[in-house]
Design a protein around this motif. Structure first.
Motif, PDB file in Angstrom:
ATOM      1  N   SER A 139     -75.104  63.336   8.037  1.00 45.59           N
ATOM      2  CA  SER A 139     -74.001  63.879   8.840  1.00 45.59           C
ATOM      3  C   SER A 139     -74.304  63.823  10.334  1.00 45.59           C
ATOM      4  O   SER A 139     -73.408  63.949  11.162  1.00 45.59           O
ATOM      5  N   ALA A 140     -75.586  63.660  10.695  1.00 44.31           N
ATOM      6  CA  ALA A 140     -75.987  63.547  12.102  1.00 44.31           C
ATOM      7  C   ALA A 140     -77.270  62.729  12.176  1.00 44.31           C
ATOM      8  O   ALA A 140     -78.076  62.717  11.250  1.00 44.31           O
ATOM      9  N   ASN A 141     -77.450  62.039  13.296  1.00 44.06           N
ATOM     10  CA  ASN A 141     -78.666  61.245  13.490  1.00 44.06           C
ATOM     11  C   ASN A 141     -79.736  62.015  14.251  1.00 44.06           C
ATOM     12  O   ASN A 141     -80.870  61.556  14.380  1.00 44.06           O
ATOM     13  N   SER A 142     -79.369  63.188  14.760  1.00 47.99           N
ATOM     14  CA  SER A 142     -80.314  64.013  15.503  1.00 47.99           C
ATOM     15  C   SER A 142     -79.979  65.485  15.254  1.00 47.99           C
ATOM     16  O   SER A 142     -78.816  65.898  15.380  1.00 47.99           O
ATOM     17  N   VAL A 143     -81.011  66.275  14.899  1.00 51.97           N
ATOM     18  CA  VAL A 143     -80.817  67.712  14.630  1.00 51.97           C
ATOM     19  C   VAL A 143     -81.999  68.495  15.201  1.00 51.97           C
ATOM     20  O   VAL A 143     -83.051  67.941  15.501  1.00 51.97           O
ATOM     21  N   ARG A 144     -81.819  69.800  15.324  1.00 51.54           N
ATOM     22  CA  ARG A 144     -82.921  70.665  15.718  1.00 51.54           C
ATOM     23  C   ARG A 144     -83.766  70.976  14.495  1.00 51.54           C
ATOM     24  O   ARG A 144     -83.314  70.836  13.354  1.00 51.54           O
ATOM     25  N   ALA A 145     -84.999  71.396  14.720  1.00 50.19           N
ATOM     26  CA  ALA A 145     -85.883  71.744  13.609  1.00 50.19           C
ATOM     27  C   ALA A 145     -85.250  72.829  12.755  1.00 50.19           C
ATOM     28  O   ALA A 145     -84.756  73.837  13.275  1.00 50.19           O
ATOM     29  N   GLY A 196     -88.282  70.131   9.154  1.00 48.97           N
ATOM     30  CA  GLY A 196     -89.089  70.907  10.092  1.00 48.97           C
ATOM     31  C   GLY A 196     -90.006  70.070  10.958  1.00 48.97           C
ATOM     32  O   GLY A 196     -90.347  70.463  12.073  1.00 48.97           O
ATOM     33  N   LEU A 197     -90.428  68.882  10.465  1.00 49.65           N
ATOM     34  CA  LEU A 197     -91.329  68.022  11.237  1.00 49.65           C
ATOM     35  C   LEU A 197     -90.577  67.351  12.374  1.00 49.65           C
ATOM     36  O   LEU A 197     -89.608  66.624  12.137  1.00 49.65           O
ATOM     37  N   LYS A 198     -91.035  67.602  13.613  1.00 46.05           N
ATOM     38  CA  LYS A 198     -90.348  67.027  14.762  1.00 46.05           C
ATOM     39  C   LYS A 198     -90.694  65.551  14.938  1.00 46.05           C
ATOM     40  O   LYS A 198     -91.749  65.092  14.532  1.00 46.05           O
ATOM     41  N   GLY A 199     -89.721  64.852  15.562  1.00 45.17           N
ATOM     42  CA  GLY A 199     -89.886  63.419  15.753  1.00 45.17           C
ATOM     43  C   GLY A 199     -88.933  62.646  14.853  1.00 45.17           C
ATOM     44  O   GLY A 199     -88.053  63.216  14.189  1.00 45.17           O
ATOM     45  N   LYS A 200     -89.100  61.325  14.801  1.00 51.71           N
ATOM     46  CA  LYS A 200     -88.261  60.494  13.943  1.00 51.71           C
ATOM     47  C   LYS A 200     -88.715  60.634  12.495  1.00 51.71           C
ATOM     48  O   LYS A 200     -89.888  60.429  12.186  1.00 51.71           O
ATOM     49  N   SER A 201     -87.777  60.972  11.637  1.00 50.86           N
ATOM     50  CA  SER A 201     -88.090  61.187  10.232  1.00 50.86           C
ATOM     51  C   SER A 201     -87.397  60.123   9.384  1.00 50.86           C
ATOM     52  O   SER A 201     -86.170  59.946   9.461  1.00 50.86           O
ATOM     53  N   GLU A 202     -88.190  59.408   8.587  1.00 47.10           N
ATOM     54  CA  GLU A 202     -87.635  58.406   7.673  1.00 47.10           C
ATOM     55  C   GLU A 202     -87.319  59.090   6.343  1.00 47.10           C
ATOM     56  O   GLU A 202     -88.171  59.768   5.758  1.00 47.10           O
TER      57      GLU A 202
END
Length: 220
Positions: A139-145, A196-202
């Motif tokens: 639903s989004a390509n970027s989210v907060r932790a 919860g892990l920050k950064g780019k997540s695959e």
């Protein structure tokens, strides 16, 4: 005597009225009888639709009557497959007829049953089971932790009620996250995930041995 005369007069009056009424009706009846056929009320007629002919090749013609295709004098029912040297398959909705003749090029020809027109060809058998597959769209390509993220997709060749989970790549290995859902009757699914892990997540979706393409979500 007066009474008798009165009765005779009344009878004569009734007789004259009947004759006049008949004379008035006669011209109307005669006019209707002499009216042109085009002006008369048309009788309701049921016109049978002409049979549709489908030439599948090899000298074989399939006749469609009342929306039903016939082969060797027998109706081919929706979902039925005939394979006696000539291959025929009627789709479950009865709208498409698949055929294959010996020595043909592309194996399966597709016909519109209603019109008899060709709808092209395909290589795969129409009765072959669909290869299991999963699509996945976040639903989004970027989210907060720990912000909720929804992943939706379509499951092909996977039964309704089958479990679908999400995996995340962590230090080079795929880890299954504690979030799952099931495929609905339409073959779709929707899953809520928190990362919860920050950064780019695959990420990828998994159902049994079936995997979706990998997608990336950035966690801020």
């Amino acid at each position: 005597m007066r009474t008798t005369t009165h009765r005779r007069s009344a009878l004569r009056t009734a007789a004259v009225s009947a004759v006049v009424g008949t004379a008035l009706l006669a011209p109307a009846a005669a006019a209707l009888a002499s009216a042109p056929a085009a002006e008369r009320p048309a009788a309701v007629r049921s016109v049978a639709a002409k049979p549709v002919k489908i030439d599948i090749g090899a000298g074989v013609t399939i006749t469609v009557k009342d929306g039903k295709p016939y082969y060797n004098g027998k109706v081919v029912k929706p979902g039925q497959t005939v394979d006696d040297g000539i291959y025929l398959h009627l789709s479950t909705d009865g709208k498409r007829l698949y055929s294959k003749t010996q020595g043909g090029g592309t194996p399966y020809a597709i016909w519109d049953v209603a019109t008899g027109k060709s709808l092209g060809t395909q290589k795969n058998s129409p009765t072959a089971a669909a290869k299991p597959a999963l699509t996945a769209t976040p639903s989004a390509n970027s989210v907060r932790a720990w912000q909720e993220l929804r992943v939706s997709g379509k499951a092909t060749g996977i039964k309704a009620g089958t479990k679908v989970g999400v995996q995340q790549k962590q230090r080079g290995a795929w880890k299954t996250l504690p979030a799952s859902t099931t495929v609905n009757k339409s073959g779709a699914y929707s899953l809520r995930v928190k990362l919860g892990l920050k950064g780019k997540s695959e990420l990828r979706m998994k159902s049994g041995s079936t995997l979706s393409p990998v997608f990336t979500v950035t966690v801020r």
